[in-house]
Design a protein around this motif. Structure first.
Motif, PDB file in Angstrom:
ATOM      1  N   THR A  50       2.707   7.498  -7.475  1.00  0.00           N
ATOM      2  CA  THR A  50       3.054   6.418  -8.392  1.00  0.00           C
ATOM      3  C   THR A  50       2.288   5.150  -8.027  1.00  0.00           C
ATOM      4  N   LEU A  51       1.608   4.578  -9.019  1.00  0.00           N
ATOM      5  CA  LEU A  51       0.839   3.360  -8.811  1.00  0.00           C
ATOM      6  C   LEU A  51       1.557   2.186  -9.472  1.00  0.00           C
ATOM      7  N   PRO A  52       1.745   1.082  -8.759  1.00  0.00           N
ATOM      8  CA  PRO A  52       2.422  -0.078  -9.352  1.00  0.00           C
ATOM      9  C   PRO A  52       1.525  -0.811 -10.333  1.00  0.00           C
ATOM     10  N   GLU A  53       2.132  -1.597 -11.211  1.00  0.00           N
ATOM     11  CA  GLU A  53       1.366  -2.459 -12.095  1.00  0.00           C
ATOM     12  C   GLU A  53       0.695  -3.564 -11.277  1.00  0.00           C
ATOM     13  N   GLY A 112       0.823  -1.199   0.000  1.00  0.00           N
ATOM     14  CA  GLY A 112       0.000   0.000   0.000  1.00  0.00           C
ATOM     15  C   GLY A 112       0.855   1.245   0.000  1.00  0.00           C
ATOM     16  N   ARG A 113       0.325   2.272  -0.627  1.00  0.00           N
ATOM     17  CA  ARG A 113       1.029   3.557  -0.684  1.00  0.00           C
ATOM     18  C   ARG A 113       0.018   4.678  -0.474  1.00  0.00           C
ATOM     19  N   GLY A 114       0.500   5.802   0.002  1.00  0.00           N
ATOM     20  CA  GLY A 114      -0.361   6.966   0.147  1.00  0.00           C
ATOM     21  C   GLY A 114       0.451   8.240   0.138  1.00  0.00           C
ATOM     22  N   ARG A 115      -0.219   9.335  -0.226  1.00  0.00           N
ATOM     23  CA  ARG A 115       0.448  10.636  -0.278  1.00  0.00           C
ATOM     24  C   ARG A 115      -0.567  11.735   0.001  1.00  0.00           C
ATOM     25  N   ASP A 116      -0.166  12.703   0.818  1.00  0.00           N
ATOM     26  CA  ASP A 116      -0.943  13.920   1.034  1.00  0.00           C
ATOM     27  C   ASP A 116      -0.207  15.071   0.354  1.00  0.00           C
ATOM     28  N   LEU A 117      -0.886  15.757  -0.553  1.00  0.00           N
ATOM     29  CA  LEU A 117      -0.264  16.788  -1.378  1.00  0.00           C
ATOM     30  C   LEU A 117      -1.055  18.082  -1.261  1.00  0.00           C
TER      31      LEU A 117
END
Length: 357
Positions: A230-233, A77-82
């Protein structure tokens, strides 16, 4: 303008004359799509541009079974606050990464970044029942602050539930037989109400109606390279929940949009959508109490599923910070939707996002 079918509380998107849609023209400009199935428009294409002064949170939770349908589940899992500055620059306020392994129904390994105190206590817990209680007990600071790491971890039970869909497809493909069916509990949601088409078809034939799973449009934005992290395949039989939350304090009110898509990759490499919902909200700046809320189903598997959109109206007047508890206590049964509930729960993080400004 926004049209609302008041009989069931379902909102359908039709564009304004300036091309924008919904109740948040300052935040959202969505493609209305085409009517795909179950009376819904189908998945949204692309992602709207960010708006100056807004905060955007994006997350993904991916589940794969590299050792086969009955092997361990590998979860990333990944996340980002921008934050978007007045000049349009994107300023990263927070990021999160997780890697986990689930064997049987237990989390047997868990690594996160950042790694707050209490993470080690989550190893060995069941991945569905009791997982969120564990987060509340052991990562209370992350829960109360509404961090991006907490949201990614909070998505694990929902990811496990939808993960069974691709497992069954993999088993059917390898065996060359029909899709195996799980046991069904009726009246847990609108799509599986006791009198729903899905329940009746399953009772009569032993097989539920096949869900319509349209191809997943790309989430990219041609004019905004920072629209997403960035989203993985996603490999064959992998399944992913992807979320976006946009929040803006206009000076008069708080406006927010929450969106999610459950998607999977089939044996032929096609990336398809299983569920997709969008919720638009306005709230009081002082109390953060919800003033207006519209739920927009885009892709749902069964005929009666869209009826659940009306249940979201019960959250009017509830402050953002109370939504996790109130959704869990108030929205259940044959007029509800598990996936819409998770989307509404994610709005509890709006005050934390605004604090990042």
């Amino acid at each position: 303008m926004l049209s609302v079918r008041e009989d069931v509380g379902v909102s359908t998107d039709t564009p304004d004359t300036d091309g924008r849609t919904g109740v948040l023209p300052a935040v959202v400009a969505s493609d209305p799509g085409t009517m795909a199935h179950n009376g819904l428009h189908g998945p949204l294409r692309g992602t709207p541009e960010r708006v100056a002064g807004s905060i955007r949170r994006t997350t993904n939770l991916d589940l794969i079974r590299p050792e086969g349908p009955d092997g361990p589940i590998r979860i990333t899992g990944r996340g980002r606050d921008l934050r978007t500055a007045a000049d349009g620059r994107g300023i990263v306020r927070a990021t999160a990464l997780i890697a986990a392994t689930v064997e049987g129904d237990r989390v047997t390994a868990l690594t996160t970044h950042p790694r707050p105190p209490g993470i080690a206590d989550m190893v060995g817990r069941r991945a569905v029942v009791g997982w969120r209680t564990g987060l509340w007990r052991h990562l209370r600071g992350q829960h109360d602050a509404g961090t991006v790491l907490h949201l990614v971890l909070d998505d694990l039970p929902g990811g496990m539930i939808i993960g069974g869909f691709t497992r069954r497809r993999a088993i059917a493909e390898s065996a060359g037989g029909p899709l195996p069916q799980p046991g069904r509990r009726l009246d847990v949601c609108a799509g599986w109400a006791a009198e729903s088409r899905a329940a009746i078809t399953l009772a009569q034939t032993g097989i539920p109606p096949a869900p319509v799973t349209p191809l997943a449009p790309d989430l990219g934005c041609d004019t905004d390279s920072l629209a997403w992290h960035t989203l993985p395949e996603l490999p064959a039989y992998g399944i992913s929940r992807r979320r976006r939350i946009d929040v803006l304090d206009t000076g008069e009110e708080v406006v927010a949009e929450a969106w999610f898509r459950d998607s999977f990759t089939d044996a032929d490499g096609a990336h398809r959508v299983l569920h997709e919902y969008r919720v638009s909200v306005t709230a009081d700046r002082g109390s953060y109490a919800v003033r207006h809320l519209s739920a927009h189903p885009r892709v749902l598997p069964h005929r009666e599923c869209p009826v659940a959109a009306a249940s979201a109206q019960r959250m009017r007047g509830i402050p953002f910070g109370q939504l996790r508890e109130r959704v869990s206590s108030d929205l259940f049964g044959p007029e509800s939707c598990t996936h819409l509930n998770d989307l509404l729960r994610s709005l509890a993080d709006v005050p934390g996002l605004l604090a990042l400004g």
